[in-house]
Design an enzyme around this catalytic site. Structure first.
Site, PDB file in Angstrom:
ATOM      1  N   ASP A  63       0.862  -1.197   0.000  1.00  0.00           N
ATOM      2  CA  ASP A  63       0.000   0.000   0.000  1.00  0.00           C
ATOM      3  C   ASP A  63       0.896   1.244   0.000  1.00  0.00           C
ATOM      4  O   ASP A  63       1.962   1.233   0.616  1.00  0.00           O
ATOM      5  CB  ASP A  63      -0.887   0.006   1.259  1.00  0.00           C
ATOM      6  CG  ASP A  63      -2.157   0.814   1.072  1.00  0.00           C
ATOM      7  OD1 ASP A  63      -3.252   0.250   1.171  1.00  0.00           O
ATOM      8  OD2 ASP A  63      -2.045   2.047   0.831  1.00  0.00           O
ATOM      9  N   TYR A  98     -12.337   7.704 -12.474  1.00  0.00           N
ATOM     10  CA  TYR A  98     -12.544   6.495 -11.658  1.00  0.00           C
ATOM     11  C   TYR A  98     -13.206   5.390 -12.483  1.00  0.00           C
ATOM     12  O   TYR A  98     -12.740   4.256 -12.515  1.00  0.00           O
ATOM     13  CB  TYR A  98     -13.379   6.851 -10.433  1.00  0.00           C
ATOM     14  CG  TYR A  98     -13.576   5.706  -9.445  1.00  0.00           C
ATOM     15  CD1 TYR A  98     -12.486   5.099  -8.829  1.00  0.00           C
ATOM     16  CD2 TYR A  98     -14.849   5.234  -9.134  1.00  0.00           C
ATOM     17  CE1 TYR A  98     -12.657   4.050  -7.927  1.00  0.00           C
ATOM     18  CE2 TYR A  98     -15.035   4.195  -8.231  1.00  0.00           C
ATOM     19  CZ  TYR A  98     -13.937   3.611  -7.624  1.00  0.00           C
ATOM     20  OH  TYR A  98     -14.113   2.570  -6.730  1.00  0.00           O
ATOM     21  N   TYR A 149      -4.949 -10.090 -20.164  1.00  0.00           N
ATOM     22  CA  TYR A 149      -3.674 -10.653 -19.706  1.00  0.00           C
ATOM     23  C   TYR A 149      -3.866 -12.099 -19.240  1.00  0.00           C
ATOM     24  O   TYR A 149      -3.057 -12.974 -19.521  1.00  0.00           O
ATOM     25  CB  TYR A 149      -3.123  -9.789 -18.564  1.00  0.00           C
ATOM     26  CG  TYR A 149      -1.691 -10.092 -18.191  1.00  0.00           C
ATOM     27  CD1 TYR A 149      -0.648  -9.317 -18.691  1.00  0.00           C
ATOM     28  CD2 TYR A 149      -1.367 -11.130 -17.314  1.00  0.00           C
ATOM     29  CE1 TYR A 149       0.671  -9.574 -18.344  1.00  0.00           C
ATOM     30  CE2 TYR A 149      -0.059 -11.396 -16.964  1.00  0.00           C
ATOM     31  CZ  TYR A 149       0.957 -10.612 -17.479  1.00  0.00           C
ATOM     32  OH  TYR A 149       2.255 -10.875 -17.126  1.00  0.00           O
TER      33      TYR A 149
END
Ligand SMILES: NC(=O)c1ccc[n+]([C@@H]2O[C@H](COP(=O)([O-])OP(=O)(O)OC[C@H]3O[C@@H](n4cnc5c(N)ncnc54)[C@H](O)[C@@H]3O)[C@@H](O)[C@H]2O)c1
Length: 335
Positions: free
Chosen positions: A27, A145, A159
């Site tokens: 984080d 966002y 992916y």
């Protein structure tokens, strides 16, 4: 786990540690708090790594570790932050998702990307099923966002398919519960925080817009359900089942907490969505159910905020040495 010092991440870490898992919490503390993870610090199964997931060089450190699961929750949150941290939202969900997918691939780990109900934008269909493509303006006021999360979904799906990685995506609808700050600008903490402080509660527009609300314990159970039993490449909505208008939520908050106060109706500072309501039948087929009622959850947050605010007052008066230390000693409502 990326984003583990945040509201949802810290609740998820508690659940994973209690199952005997070893957790690396990555984080950068943009919107997360050290105090959210203070209780894990002495646990040898927990490690905190301060890192921006959008930083490829920094993330290369993680390639040396072996993981069985990667949860990607790292993204700044809060509607007011769209204007302030839009760039960080876009980068953590694009480059950040790419960097973490590479980490998962290196270990052959399962990967879970946390998207949002906002991926549906201002929906025209109720309830929203995962097959609904949404109604998003790519350059609208909330797009930093919304599009960040939509890009993260596309990256995860692509992916995973290309590299044979086991991936899943969860679109989270409004979630609340222990671990939110009384200063959080999201609707439930803001209503309770303002009522406790005797301040008017802002309600945007006429308050007829709807949301559903889910207790964080139910979400944490859902995230683990999807990680453990979800199907590779699939998207799952997780959210509360009952729609409620913001006006009715204000009444529910006052009833549950016994607090009184007034609403300040005003124009939204950015723009609002008329409603959100998840079709959760897909995740329910995996065995997940919402268990905690809104009334129970509201009472729990109210008790936690009173306890936190009382501690703050005592710290300010010098009765206890520091908030961080005393939080651990307090009887904060915990799941
Ligand atoms: N709470 C909700 O109702 C809700 C609804 C929909 C989606 N979500 C998603 O769930 C996830 C967790 O949300 P939350 O409510 O816990 O918010 P939060 O802001 O409390 O947690 C997000 C965490 O990510 C960290 N972070 C942000 N950018 C980072 C970066 N570049 N590198 C490393 N860490 C970074 C923050 O510091 C924070 O600790 C987010 O991705 C959010 O978009 C939440």
């Amino acid at each position: 786990m990326a984003g583990g010092a945040g509201f949802i991440g810290s609740n998820l870490i508690r659940a994973l540690l209690s199952k005997g898992m070893i957790v690396d919490c990555v984080d950068d503390l943009t919107t997360g708090r050290q105090s959210n993870i203070a209780e894990f610090r002495r646990n040898p199964a927990f490690r905190f790594i301060k890192l921006d997931v959008a930083n490829a060089q920094g993330c290369s450190r993680l390639l040396r570790r072996h993981y069985s699961q990667v949860y990607h929750l790292a993204c700044p949150t809060g509607v007011p932050n769209i204007e302030i941290l839009g760039e960080e939202m876009l980068l953590s969900s694009s480059t950040g998702t790419y960097n973490l997918l590479k980490v998962a691939r290196r270990s052959g780990a399962q990967f879970l990307f946390t998207s949002t109900a906002e991926a549906y934008g201002d929906p025209e269909i109720f309830p929203q099923a995962e097959s609904y493509a949404g109604n998003v303006d790519p350059v609208g006021p909330r797009s930093a966002y919304e599009e960040a999360k939509r890009f993260g979904e596309a990256m995860t799906r692509y992916y995973g398919r290309k590299h044979g990685l086991d991936v899943r995506i969860v679109r989270i609808f409004n979630t609340y519960g222990p671990g939110m700050s009384p200063n959080d600008q999201r609707v439930i903490p803001q209503m309770i925080g303002n009522l406790i402080n005797g301040e008017p509660v802002p309600i945007y527009g006429d308050g007829s817009q709807t949301r559903t609300f889910l207790h964080v314990n139910d979400l944490v159970a859902g995230l683990q359900t999807v990680m453990e039993r979800g199907t590779n490449g699939e998207v799952y909505n997780i959210g509360g089942s009952k729609q409620i208008t913001i006006k009715a939520l204000f009444d529910a908050v006052k009833k549950a907490t016994g607090l009184s106060g007034t609403a300040a109706f005003q124009d939204h500072f950015i723009s609002d969505h008329r409603g959100r309501w998840p079709d959760t039948s897909k995740v329910e087929k995996l065995g997940w159910r919402q268990k905690i009622s809104l009334d129970q959850g509201l009472r729990e947050i109210h008790a936690e905020f009173l306890s936190t605010m009382e501690l703050r007052r005592r710290v300010e008066k010098g009765v206890v040495a520091s908030l961080g230390k005393s939080r651990n000693q307090s009887t904060l409502a915990r799941p």
